[in-house]
Structure formats: C-alpha cells, structure tokens
Design a protein around this motif. Structure first.
Motif, PDB file in Angstrom:
ATOM      1  N   CYS A  67      -3.673   0.526  -2.787  1.00  0.00           N
ATOM      2  CA  CYS A  67      -3.405   1.662  -1.804  1.00  0.00           C
ATOM      3  C   CYS A  67      -4.659   1.787  -0.854  1.00  0.00           C
ATOM      4  O   CYS A  67      -5.699   1.715  -1.612  1.00  0.00           O
ATOM      5  CB  CYS A  67      -3.205   3.217  -2.451  1.00  0.00           C
TER       6      CYS A  67
ATOM      7  N   SER B  58       0.775  -1.180   0.042  1.00  0.00           N
ATOM      8  CA  SER B  58      -0.028  -0.249   0.116  1.00  0.00           C
ATOM      9  C   SER B  58       0.830   1.294   0.131  1.00  0.00           C
ATOM     10  O   SER B  58       1.805   1.326   0.835  1.00  0.00           O
ATOM     11  CB  SER B  58      -0.933   0.065   1.183  1.00  0.00           C
TER      12      SER B  58
ATOM     13  N   SER C  33       0.643  -2.771   6.897  1.00  0.00           N
ATOM     14  CA  SER C  33      -0.689  -2.538   6.277  1.00  0.00           C
ATOM     15  C   SER C  33      -1.644  -2.255   7.624  1.00  0.00           C
ATOM     16  O   SER C  33      -2.412  -1.299   7.377  1.00  0.00           O
ATOM     17  CB  SER C  33      -1.100  -3.383   5.663  1.00  0.00           C
TER      18      SER C  33
END
Lengths: 566, 566
Positions: free
Chosen positions: A298, A65, A226
């Motif tokens: 993302c 991401s 994440s």
C-alpha cells in the motif's frame, strides 16, 4: 477458486467449486449473494443457522496498492440484517493465495471448547485454544505467531467476541503482525464467538498468487492506477496526517460529534486533530510513526503507530472515527487518553465507534461526566470484567440506550453512527439512514462532494452515487482511499478484471457490481423484516438542531425512499 | 362523552367533543384509531410525540358484571408497535362517569418534577408528587387515598414506571382499594413515567352514570346476560379456583412453561395449582379469600387474596400467568415463594409475565438456579435498586437475552410469552405470532377449542376467530371471562349497545368491531415498520421440541400470513 465450508460442530472441511452464480462476485457482493442463498434471514444470529463468511474482493491477491481487503460478513448480531465489514491487513491476501473464494464457518458446536482453526494448502485443522481463551487480541496474536510461525495471517477475536457482545469485531494482522485491522462493525466478533473459534490462522507459505489471464495488460493497468494514486492530492494528506486529518474538516463543517451528538464543533478539535497528532508522533519518535501502511504494497500509508511519551506504542492505529467517538463525542481532548481507551477497546476486540457511542449514551444517563477519561476507562474495564454494566455497554449504543432509558441515541438499524453528525452533512445522513448496513460512513460518505452539506435538496442523489460506488469497491476488495486513484483512470478497473479473470467487462462494471450488491443486501433485509421505517434517522435528529449550524435532518422521506430507485 | 387532552408539559386540560369517526369505538378499538390518527408510528416511545391514552370500553359505566374494563394504550415502549393493555378495577367506571370517552396524556415535561394528576367533574389539577416519588404502589395507594379520599379511582405506577423500565405497567385499584389490577403488558408504565405522572386520581363522587337511550331494553338484556354468565360451568371453576385452575389444564396438555420453556410439564404442578391454592387459602383463613371480585358488580369473582400462614395478605391477586412464569418457568413449586415474588414485582408496578420470563432468561445465562426462589428475590431487588443488572431484567426478556447473550428467549415482537408453551398449543402459538400486540394470551387463547392442540392444521382459523372476538370484547370493555356469558346469548351484545347508545347494530357487531380494531392495529404496526417477519415465533421454537409432547411449532408460514385475510 473454491468455496471452503467449515462445519464448526463436526470440525470438518468441505471444499467445493464456486457455483456459477457466485463467480462474478467477491467481497461484499459475494457475501450478500451467499446470505440470500443460504442463510434464513429471520434466523437467530448467534445460533446454528447463521454463517460467518470471509470473502476476499475480486482484485485481492496481487499486492495492488490498497486492493487486498477482506470482507467478513453474516447476519448481523447487532442490526439483525445483512452485514459486511471489511478490513486491510493480510487476511485477504492469505485466503486468496490458498485459492479460497469464500471461507464459510457453519453450524455451531454443542460444547464450549474453544478452537483455533488453522488453514493451509493441506486443508483445515482444529487445535484447542486452551489458555488463549480469555485473552485480549494484543496478547493472543504473538502467542499464535510463536506457535504457528510468522508466515501466517490471523483473524481473531478478543474477550468481546468470546462474550458474544454485539459491539465485537474481528481483528486482523497488519503487515507488521499487529492485530490492528478490525472488521469492526455489526457484531461479527460475536458471530465468530458463537462458533467457538478464537482465531483463524492462515498459512501464507503454501499458497500461490492467483493466476492472471493477461499478465502484460494487468501490469500496465496496475502501473497506470498506481501512478494516478500517488499523484492524488488527497492521498498526500492521508499519508501525512492519517484519517485524523478529517477532524479539522468535520469541525469546520460543524459535524464533529461532540458530547453525545449535542454539538457539531469541539473546542478541543485542534488538540485531537491530525496536525497535532503528526507533530506529537514526530517529536516523540521511537516506535511512533505517523505514516504506516496496513497492507503489503500500500502506497497510501494512512495508518499510524501512536507512541506514548516514551516512544513506545500506545496503540496502532489511531483513526479519525476513534478520535471522534472516544474524543469529542465524550468531550475528551487529550490524544493520549483517547489512545489508551482505543487500546483497551481494541484489545477486547470491540468496535471503537460502537463503544464510543455507547459511552456517550452512558454519559447522558449520568454514568460519566463529559471529558472524564478516567471514568470512561473504568467503564471499559466493566466490559472486560463482563459485569452487567459491561455487557450493556459492550452490546452497543442502541442496547445501552434501551437499558439505561436514554432515547436520544445516535443509531440507525441499531448500529452507531460514525463521526459525522448527519444533521450538518445531510448526504451522509441519507447514507446512514438508507444503507442496508446501518449507519456506516464507508458506505457512502459525501463530505468531499462539492455541495452545500446543509441543503436537504439533492443529497439523496449524492448518497446514491456514493453508495453504489462503495458497494462496488467493497466487492472488488478496494480500499475507500484507492478510489482517489481509480477516479482519474476508471478504465483500469475493467482492464484489471479482464486481465485477471479473462472477462470482457466495461467501465460500467463498478456501478453494476455496486447495484447488484445493494439489491441483494436489500433483499436479505426485506426478508429479515426491514421496511422503509428502518430507512430513517432517529426521530430526535429531525427535531433537535445541532450547533453551530443549527440544522436538523430534513431530507424528505420521499427522497429517502427513492435512493434505491435506479 | 368528550375527549380530555392533558398536556403534561403545560399542565393544561383541553376538553373536546368526540370526533365522529371515534364515536362508534371504545377501549382497544378507540386506542388503535387514535394512535393511527395522532401518533407518528416511528416516534420514540418515551418522548414527546407518544401519547398515553385511557379509553373505557363501549359497555363500561353500568356495573354490568365483568364489563367495566379500562383499556390503556400508546405506542409500546416494549414492542415499538401498537399497544393496548386492559384491566379491571374501578378506573374504567370512574373515567366513564366523568363523561370521558378518552383521556389522553400528551407532550412531556422538560423537568423531572413528578406530578399527581387529579381528575374530577371540575376538570384537572396537577399536584406535586413530593414524597410519593420512589415508593411502590402498595405504599403509594393508601397515601393517595388518605389525601384525596376513598371515593377515588387511581391509576398509578411504581418505581418500575418511574425508571421507565419497559416491563412496567399501570396499576389500578380494585373495588377494595388495593392497587391490584395492572394494565401490565407492553411497558405502558414507562410511558406514564416518561410523562412524569406518578398517579392519576379520579374522583368518583362528582360524576354520573352515562345515559341509557332505552332503559327497559338495557335492563332486560342485562338480566339475560347475567343469568347466562352465572350458569356457565367454566365460571364456577374460575370462582372456586381462580385462574390458577388453568395450571392443571396446561400441565395436562404439556404446555405449562417449565424451566425456561425447556419442558411443558412440571413435577410441581399440583403444588402450584388451583386446588392446592384454594385448600391452602381456606385453611389459612384470615384475609385469605380464594374467590374475590375486582370490579364492582362482577359475579365471576375469579380473583383472590393470597394470605400467608398467619392469614395476612401476601399478595392479591395471584394469577395463573404469574404462577406459570414465576413458578414452573423458574422451577419453583412453592406458592408462598411465588406470592412473595409477585408482591415484590407488583409493588414495583412491573408485569409479572415479562419479569418472570426475564428471570428465566437470566437462569439460562447462569445468574439463577432453577427452583432458587431466594436468588430470584435477590434479582428482583436489583430491579428495585436500579442497578445495571436490575435495569436489564426490568426491561424485559428480549433485552435480557440480548444483553446476557441468550438467544433462546420466549418472545414475539419483543414481548414475553404468557404461560402457554405455543409448541404444545399451536393455535395460541398462531395468536402469539400474529397478534399486533406481541405475545399475549388475552388476544386469542385457543385452549378451550375442541381440537387437537398439537395438530398444525386448522390452528390459524381457530386463532383468527379468537383474535377477532377478543379485539371486539376489548373494544366493549368486556372481560375475557364474560364471553362465557355472552356466548349463549350473543343477541344481548347488540341489544345492550343499541339500548345504551340508540344505535341499530346487529349480531355481527362484535366481529365488526374486532376486525376494524385489528385492521387499525396492523396499520399502525405497518407504519412502525413491522412486516410478516415479525409475525413469527422465535426460530428456536420451530426446531427445539418440548417434552412431553415433543412438538415443535410447525404451523405453516402460509397459514400465519393468512390469519388476517378475512
């Protein structure tokens, strides 16, 4: 990973293994290394000796991401110094999947026959740009996707780059195939134009993910990172309101550039802020989307699609910097007007910060009344038409000031200041003054530091830390907002790098890369003729106070000169 | 001798005795000293902290042939560095006769009410400029003489200075009351405009010659010098053909700038040369005069009055530099056309070198065909009208190149090169590259040195000697051509100074003053941010050969860096 050298004069590709001294770098750091090694610092930026370089960051290629950014650089046509400008979208991913550590456009054609450069696993081909020349990026990108197929990343220029205007950037497709992620700063679009390359089309289908030395370790660190990112409170704000959330904050601190940096608070701040934007977009519906990601994978989704009253896209994205420079800086308090201006400027492939600042200078010269969006739009049309006035504005704020006789210009090293008035947020002022890149908020913004932003003491230390971290993140290919994720789990940075490359680096790696990058950038600038006199804000900002804080920029010259003494 | 400080904001005059450390200096050296002592090197050149300074040379005031020059200076709006530009005419004499060692225009008015500054033995008065604002120098000067009387010297600006254009100079009256002696270089007219002073009128009647400590010694040395000057063979050439005599010489050496510095010989050289000019003017008669002096008492008489077919004055003077930059550089081979362009540019109070070079850049950008005098005249009209294109051109060659996207621009430190292509006369190239003033032929022209001008070896030594001497002469207020007189009787220099001031200096004084001046100038530039990277010719001149010599500029960087190691 290899180095791909494209000779734009002979139209040939040479593939070489990555030299050893380049291997530990990527993105911004690698650009600086290559510039120091290969580009004469005093060369003319738009002629044969300059090189346009695309270098994905070290972490790019894995859909982590917010970690797939592409760094683009060369000797800046705008500042005359080192330049790196990075962007999201899919270009970084595509280049990395072709095994390219750095793509270098070298030399310069002797004719004006514009080309499309197509890269794939089979190598490079040049196709005549034909009727694509002279078109804006929003018209060009779909035509390229039609011709080459949708499984391509594209980096392209608009008419601004074709005209070699120093405010021109390089647009990149986002994950939805819109040319919306611009490597905006420093005139790299002019550099690409000087090579007579209208677009670089990169085949996503033939490549492959880069190898990972230790897959389980990589996955584990990815998950930790994440999760940390998703839990960051700042990220939730950006997801809801986009970067426009910043409007309220800067207005509160009195550093929202208003009417040509003459004030730091804007009576229309609420109307152009993140809350109003979100509500407007939700109410309008249709293609409007207040929370949109630019890179595949993302989770921050700070981008947006700004739809008009009919729900159809007016522009994507509409960012805080654009709102600050084209909105409050011009006394314009209507998001639709700002969105329209942003579309026009982006279609030309120009930097909204630089053009917004130039329009603010033009207003000081009497060419535009504060708040007159229609006239601002006319002036942008002058750029599109390539008139002398258009060329003045399209070459940025410093040139506009020089030609129109305005010395109250918000630039350092010839590059326009983003939407933080440095008198009311002095740490960011230190970054503007001393960054090798010129005035750039992404090189060390200090607004989230828990300090009194108007106190001149201690700001150099805050800026130093920010500049080192950001140079590190830019070398990793990591988005400025991903830092919110890494901040609580910093050990994931060395883990991801070690797992990916089989290295053995520790937690100091981010700062090490940052310092090495800054040292290289300063070496290039030194060779180009930069001195401490260039590490200063414009003199008028040290004398002219900005309301409502009534602060001038008064960080000592000694502090400024010590920023890079680590 | 006193220092007169004029505060242009409060409209007050303060008279102070000359500080001790300034007393042994005059002209260019004194300007450099004052700039180092009083002007922040990084200040904005058109705002309050810059100062416009008039300093007559040390020998000024006695009608010594060719030794009454006025040095004008400040931080250059064009180069951003130190600036001295000197001129003949009567300004130096008038200022000296009022007992003024240096006249300093300080601060900056807060309004746009233009003033005439009137200086006399009674002090200073400010009169509103009224209807004089917006007029060219050729219209303004007679109106001022009508109002204030003919016994005045005048330094004034045209519309170029009013518009704060960086190619604007300051015009001075010659002995025949024509505003023809321009301190042209470096944008000092813009600096005067920033102070909102349209003209400085200096009463010649109330002053007195400066005292002479040893009258007989002074007279004896004066006679020796004058005789030597009259006997110099070069002087005879200049008297007959003016500076235009140089055209033949530079064409011969292949360094006559032709069509934007793309060639070094011009097929029309004879038509625009000194012989043809003299014959034309003699044939035309009337007001035409091929041999005219600019300063009272000057025996060289290198100036001229260029009359048209009807014998009426087209322009005065028409100098070699103007012929080179507006003639061969634009591919124009008609002296009448060049004279017309020169009148237009001079009336605006602009530097013909800088504007000529800018037009050459505009031609490269396609705005003008080589040889098209009518179009060149149209472009000058754009400057007069203050259009965006006019402002581009009026800000000089570097800015024109930047805005129009032309990087093949003949400048160093942002200042246009005079009419000697440095690739074919490399010693002058060293001077262009390294002079603190930017490209300037009066800072150390090497064309008369008995060397092979295309040999890169030894040129730095020749340039060094020339630069030191010229900085010395500029500090004395001595014309570049007066050097031909002093060369054979160098002992007259210390004799004149000792007799005038009661000093005890020896024959090394010229070099001592020169070195001190250059050191001060380099100190100012260093503070302003200049480095060795600024002591270079444009990179393209090191790569692109110039016909017919097919030379590039290849003096080594080591030699360039050693010019000031004495």
């Amino acid at each position: 990973m290899n180095i791909w050298r494209i000779n734009t004069r002979t139209q040939t590709l040479t593939i070489q293994p990555t030299p050893e001294s380049w291997q530990h770098l990527g993105g911004r750091g690698l650009l600086a290394r290559i510039l120091v090694d290969e580009v004469p610092a005093t060369c003319e930026p738009l002629r044969a000796k300059n090189k346009l370089i695309f270098a994905p960051g070290l972490m790019v290629g894995h859909r982590l991401s917010s970690c797939d950014r592409i760094s683009i650089g060369g000797k800046s046509p705008l500042t005359g110094g080192v330049k790196e400008s990075n962007a999201g979208g899919t270009t970084g991913l595509a280049i990395t999947h072709l095994g390219i550590k750095a793509l270098m456009l070298e030399d310069k054609p002797e004719n004006d026959e514009w080309q499309i450069l197509h890269l794939s696993a089979d190598g490079a081909t040049f196709d005549p740009a034909g009727e694509l020349f002279g078109r804006g990026v929003f018209e060009t990108a779909p035509l390229l996707l039609e011709k080459y197929g949708k499984k391509n990343a594209i980096a392209l220029i608009g008419q601004g780059g074709e005209m070699e205007l120093r405010a021109a950037g390089i647009q990149n497709l986002d994950k939805d195939l819109t040319p919306s992620r611009i490597a905006a700063r420093g005139g790299l679009g002019a550099l690409m134009g000087s090579k007579r390359i209208k677009a670089i089309v990169i085949d996503l289908s033939g490549g492959a993910k880069p190898p990972i030395a230790d897959q389980p370790a990589f996955r584990a660190a990815q998950n930790t990172y994440s999760k940390s990112l998703m839990e960051s409170p700042q990220i939730a704000t950006y997801r809801d309101f986009g970067t426009a959330a910043m409007t309220n904050m800067t207005n509160h601190f009195g550093c929202l550039p208003t009417r040509g940096f003459s004030e730091g608070q804007f009576e229309g701040a609420e109307r152009i802020g993140g809350v109003n934007m979100r509500e407007t977009l939700l109410a309008r519906g249709g293609e409007s989307n207040p929370s949109h990601s630019c890179m595949p994978g993302c989770t921050i989704q700070c981008s947006n699609v700004y739809g008009g009253e009919d729900g159809k896209t007016l522009v994507s994205p509409l960012e805080y910097e654009t709102i600050g420079l084209l909105g409050s800086n011009l006394g314009i308090d209507d998001l639709d007007v700002i969105a329209h201006l942003s579309w026009e400027i982006s279609d030309l492939g120009l930097d909204t910060i630089e053009v917004g600042a130039a329009l603010g200078v033009a207003a000081q010269a009497g060419l535009l009344d504060w708040g007159d969006g229609e006239r601002a739009s006319e002036l942008v049309s002058e750029i599109r038409a390539g008139t002398p006035l258009g060329r003045i504005l399209g070459n940025g704020a410093a040139t506009t000031g020089k030609v129109l006789g305005v010395e109250r210009v918000p630039v350092t090293k010839g590059q326009a200041m983003p939407a933080y008035d440095p008198r009311a947020i002095k740490g960011t002022g230190v970054t503007y003054a001393t960054s090798p890149q010129g005035a750039d908020h992404t090189c060390g913004l200090t607004i989230r530091a828990k300090i009194k932003h108007t106190d001149p003491e201690g700001q150099a230390d805050i800026s130093r830390g920010g500049q080192i971290s950001m140079a590190g993140y830019d070398t990793l290919g990591v988005c400025i907002f991903a830092g919110f994720g890494f901040a609580t789990v910093p050990e994931t940075i060395p883990t991801l790098l070690n797992a990916r490359y089989g290295w053995d680096v520790d937690e100091t790696i981010l700062q090490e890369l940052g310092r090495e990058t800054l040292n290289l950038e300063r070496e290039f600038n030194k060779r180009a003729g930069f001195t401490v006199a260039d590490d200063r804000l414009p003199e008028w900002m040290t004398r002219e106070p900005v309301a409502p804080t009534n602060e001038v920029f008064d960080v000592s010259e000694e502090d400024l000169d010590n920023v890079f003494n680590w």
